[in-house]
Every structure is written in structure tokens, then in C-alpha cells.
Design a protein around this motif. Structure first.
Motif, PDB file in Angstrom:
ATOM      1  N   ASP B  32       0.829  -1.215   0.000  1.00  0.00           N
ATOM      2  CA  ASP B  32       0.000   0.000   0.000  1.00  0.00           C
ATOM      3  C   ASP B  32       0.863   1.265   0.000  1.00  0.00           C
ATOM      4  N   LEU B  33       2.040   1.192   0.601  1.00  0.00           N
ATOM      5  CA  LEU B  33       2.941   2.353   0.521  1.00  0.00           C
ATOM      6  C   LEU B  33       3.433   2.567  -0.908  1.00  0.00           C
ATOM      7  N   ALA B  34       3.718   1.476  -1.609  1.00  0.00           N
ATOM      8  CA  ALA B  34       4.142   1.608  -3.012  1.00  0.00           C
ATOM      9  C   ALA B  34       3.008   2.177  -3.861  1.00  0.00           C
ATOM     10  N   ILE B  35       1.764   1.777  -3.580  1.00  0.00           N
ATOM     11  CA  ILE B  35       0.613   2.380  -4.261  1.00  0.00           C
ATOM     12  C   ILE B  35       0.559   3.877  -3.966  1.00  0.00           C
ATOM     13  N   SER B  36       0.704   4.236  -2.706  1.00  0.00           N
ATOM     14  CA  SER B  36       0.605   5.650  -2.316  1.00  0.00           C
ATOM     15  C   SER B  36       1.697   6.489  -2.957  1.00  0.00           C
ATOM     16  N   LEU B  37       2.896   5.931  -3.002  1.00  0.00           N
ATOM     17  CA  LEU B  37       4.009   6.636  -3.639  1.00  0.00           C
ATOM     18  C   LEU B  37       3.687   6.901  -5.109  1.00  0.00           C
ATOM     19  N   SER B  38       3.132   5.905  -5.779  1.00  0.00           N
ATOM     20  CA  SER B  38       2.761   6.068  -7.185  1.00  0.00           C
ATOM     21  C   SER B  38       1.657   7.121  -7.344  1.00  0.00           C
ATOM     22  N   LEU B  39       0.700   7.135  -6.426  1.00  0.00           N
ATOM     23  CA  LEU B  39      -0.387   8.129  -6.503  1.00  0.00           C
ATOM     24  C   LEU B  39       0.160   9.545  -6.299  1.00  0.00           C
ATOM     25  N   GLU B  40       1.091   9.699  -5.364  1.00  0.00           N
ATOM     26  CA  GLU B  40       1.656  11.034  -5.136  1.00  0.00           C
ATOM     27  C   GLU B  40       2.491  11.491  -6.344  1.00  0.00           C
ATOM     28  N   ALA B  41       3.217  10.562  -6.949  1.00  0.00           N
ATOM     29  CA  ALA B  41       3.976  10.918  -8.151  1.00  0.00           C
ATOM     30  C   ALA B  41       3.037  11.372  -9.271  1.00  0.00           C
ATOM     31  N   SER B  42       1.852  10.782  -9.341  1.00  0.00           N
ATOM     32  CA  SER B  42       0.860  11.220 -10.335  1.00  0.00           C
ATOM     33  C   SER B  42       0.306  12.597  -9.999  1.00  0.00           C
ATOM     34  N   GLU B  43       0.111  12.854  -8.715  1.00  0.00           N
ATOM     35  CA  GLU B  43      -0.395  14.185  -8.330  1.00  0.00           C
ATOM     36  C   GLU B  43       0.644  15.259  -8.663  1.00  0.00           C
ATOM     37  N   LEU B  44       1.915  14.912  -8.502  1.00  0.00           N
ATOM     38  CA  LEU B  44       2.973  15.830  -8.950  1.00  0.00           C
ATOM     39  C   LEU B  44       2.866  16.063 -10.461  1.00  0.00           C
TER      40      LEU B  44
END
Lengths: 116, 116, 116, 116
Positions: B32-44
Motif C-alpha cells: 500500500d505504501l508503493a501504491i501511495s508513492l505512485s499516486l503522489e507521483a501522479s499528483e505531482l
């Protein structure tokens, strides 16, 4: 070098030296760096595809470390191009997140701040 | 605290304190942390949608810093859960990348190592 | 089969036949399919890394088609697992988007609906 | 219109009509469409953050359908800009995937073709 004492600035310098040795600064506009950061985050996530965390770690531990490192390296290089202090933006964002997620409301729940 | 001397470990501690104050460690499995990291990179990356770098920076500078910070914060928290030293994996990966992209071949080209 | 007459349901059936021939339905929970869809979208995007659209198409045309196809295939398989009619959700979402982006306000601007 | 008979081309036309009514074709270069597709795939995935599939569906069912629809809509619009037949590339890619994952080797395993 004692690893406990490595500063964020040391890492930024190591990453930008790697970049400049290859004369890659010319390609590093913020938009393409943001794309690259997103691609590396996906490569990290790929290690967890179809598997739970335990099996992913068992099968892909080394690659997980390497892809996480690549996410960091692009973050360091992007901070350099943006000319922004990573320490400052991380500490500022933690303060902002702390206001969005007050301890008394957020404790023990995974809800988004919009649902608290 | 002099920002020039902030260590990576200082940032890891700030991020994990934020997490532990909210009792969120229970949700922080690596997947789930890897998912969250990917989501934040998309928000960037969303800050650059439909725009070139210059216009993106002009319109979204603050949000770009904040989303980059979120990418960093999740990276710090993931490194804690994986119990891995961020300094070490970053420096090791830079060495490995240096072998994949030898200066004499990679200089001034944006090609992937598989095409060099 | 005349390609002009291929229905969305024909494609869903082709994709789920591929899946079921391999007995992969057991792995296809919605969360892992959503991860896979995101990974394929990144593989598509990778073709545009460090390049503008024209150069990307020139160098990577075939791979762009293949990765776009993979995005579609996972979308088809996810719609099957969710038991939802793709035609219906697409047409409904276009109607909703049309309300969010009224022609008179949205014409010729790339702004988000929150900024219109 | 009987939904069972909706063709892929019908959906492409509905999506491009939405776009052209707003005079947005000018923004739709393939690179920015690939970025947008990736962002929508992340918004879909966000519905599964910190949760298993069942809880995600229970809490976010409607949004999951809407974000999946957005992924489709961008895929349809990208296929239009690339001037490529979605039916053809999907059916071709399924054939290629079938060769990469022969039934006798791939049946019942989630391994990548490189590990079969």
C-alpha cells in the motif's frame, strides 16, 4: 563516510554529479523529470503486482530497494532543477499534513482528511 | 537547525513521528505504501498536464513543491518499513546506474542503456 | 469480421477468453487489476519520456499501439470482474463530464472545471 | 440504442464529439494524452488505497466506475489522435500475448513471461 551523517545535500550532490558527468542536464526539464519520477514509482509498484507484501518482498527484495532508490534519485535531481531545498519542503509539508490530519481526529483511521 | 546539515535520517525520523503520532503504522504495509508513492507521483505530474514546464511552474509552483515533498515523505516512510538505509540504497544505485550508463557512451544522449 | 462492426462486448469476450484459457480469473481481484492498469498506462507513457510527441511516434509507434492495447485489455477485464457495462459507464461519464465542462465555459481552454 | 450492439467506433465518436464541441483537439497531442491516461489510471487506483478489493468496492463503487470510464474515454481519444483502429490493436495484442503466454505454460500461474 559514516552513513548516519549523510545529509540530504550530500545525496543531491551525488545525483547531480552523476547527471552532469553524462551531460544530461539539458534533458532535465521539470515536466520530463515528473514523468520519469512517475515511471520509476510504477516500476517500484510492479514488484507488488498480483502479490501481497510478504510474497513481494520474498521474491523481489533487491529490485524493490533499487526502484525505491530510483524514485529518490529523480526526486533529488528534480529538486536541483527546481532549485528548491528538499529539507525545507519536506518539513513544511509534514507541518501542513499535521494540520490537515489533527492527531485527535486522524488517530487510527485510514480515512482521507476530506472524510474525517 | 541549519538546513544544510539536515541528514536523511533526520527526515526519516520526522516522517515516522508524524505517522506514529497518528497510529498509522498498522496501515503501512509495503504494497500500500508503493501504491501511495505512485499516486503522489501522479499528483505531482498532474501539475504539468496540458502545459510545458515553464507554464506549469508559473501556475502551480507551490503545489509542485508540495507534491514532490509528499513523494519524499512516502519514500522515507517506506524505507522505514522496509528497514533499509536510504543513503546506502541511493549511493549503491548511483554506482549501478554509472555502470549501466558509462560516461563515454551515455554522454549527451537520452537513449536507454539497452539502446546505447 | 468487419472491424467497423466490432462491439465492445466482442472485445470483452476476447479478453476474458484469453484470461480463462489460462485460468487467471483467480488472480483478477479489482485492486490488482487497477494496479495493472496503472502499470500499463505507465508503460505507454514511457514511450514519450524525454521526447516530444513527434519523435516518440517516430521511434516507438508500434510499442505505443501495443501499450495502448494493454490498457484497453485490462480495462475490458476489469469491467468483466466488476460486472459493469463499459458502454453504459462511458456514455454516463461523458454526460457527467459535459455538465462539468459546459461548452460555453470550456471551449478552447485547457483549464480544470474547478478553475472555469 | 441497444447497449449490446454498441460498437467501439460508436464510443470513439461519442468521445471525440465531446472533445470537438469544446474545441479541445488543439491540446490533444499524444504525449499529453498519455500523461492524462496515466493520471486517470491513478485516480482509479486511489479508490483502492489502504483497502482490500471488497472494502474499496463497498465504499467507492460509483467512483470506481467513473474513473474506469475516464481511462476508457482517454483511450478512445488517444486512438483517434493516433488514427489507429482500437479493435485491431486490441485483437492483435491479444494474439501476441497468447504467444508470450502459451496456455500449457501459463495456466494457473501469475508469473511474468520472462519467468515461465
Amino acid at each position: 563516510m559514516n552513513k548516519q551523517n549523510v545529509t540530504v545535500n550530500d545525496l543531491v550532490q551525488a545525483a547531480t554529479k552523476f547527471r552532469d558527468d553524462r551531460d544530461w542536464r539539458q534533458f532535465h526539464n521539470p515536466k520530463d523529470l515528473a514523468i520519469s519520477l512517475s515511471l520509476e514509482a510504477s516500476e517500484l509498484l510492479e514488484n507488488f503486482q498480483w502479490k501481497d507484501s510478504a510474497k513481494s518482498m520474498e521474491e523481489n527484495e533487491e529490485n524493490i530497494y533499487e526502484e525505491l532508490a530510483d524514485v529518490l534519485i529523480y526526486s533529488l535531481m528534480l529538486s536541483d532543477v527546481l532549485d528548491v531545498d528538499l529539507n525545507e519542503i519536506v518539513l513544511n509539508k509534514l507541518e501542513k499534513n499535521a494540520r490537515k490530519y489533527p492527531v485527535e481526529k486522524a488517530r487510527g483511521t485510514e480515512k482521507k482528511y476530506t472524510e474525517l
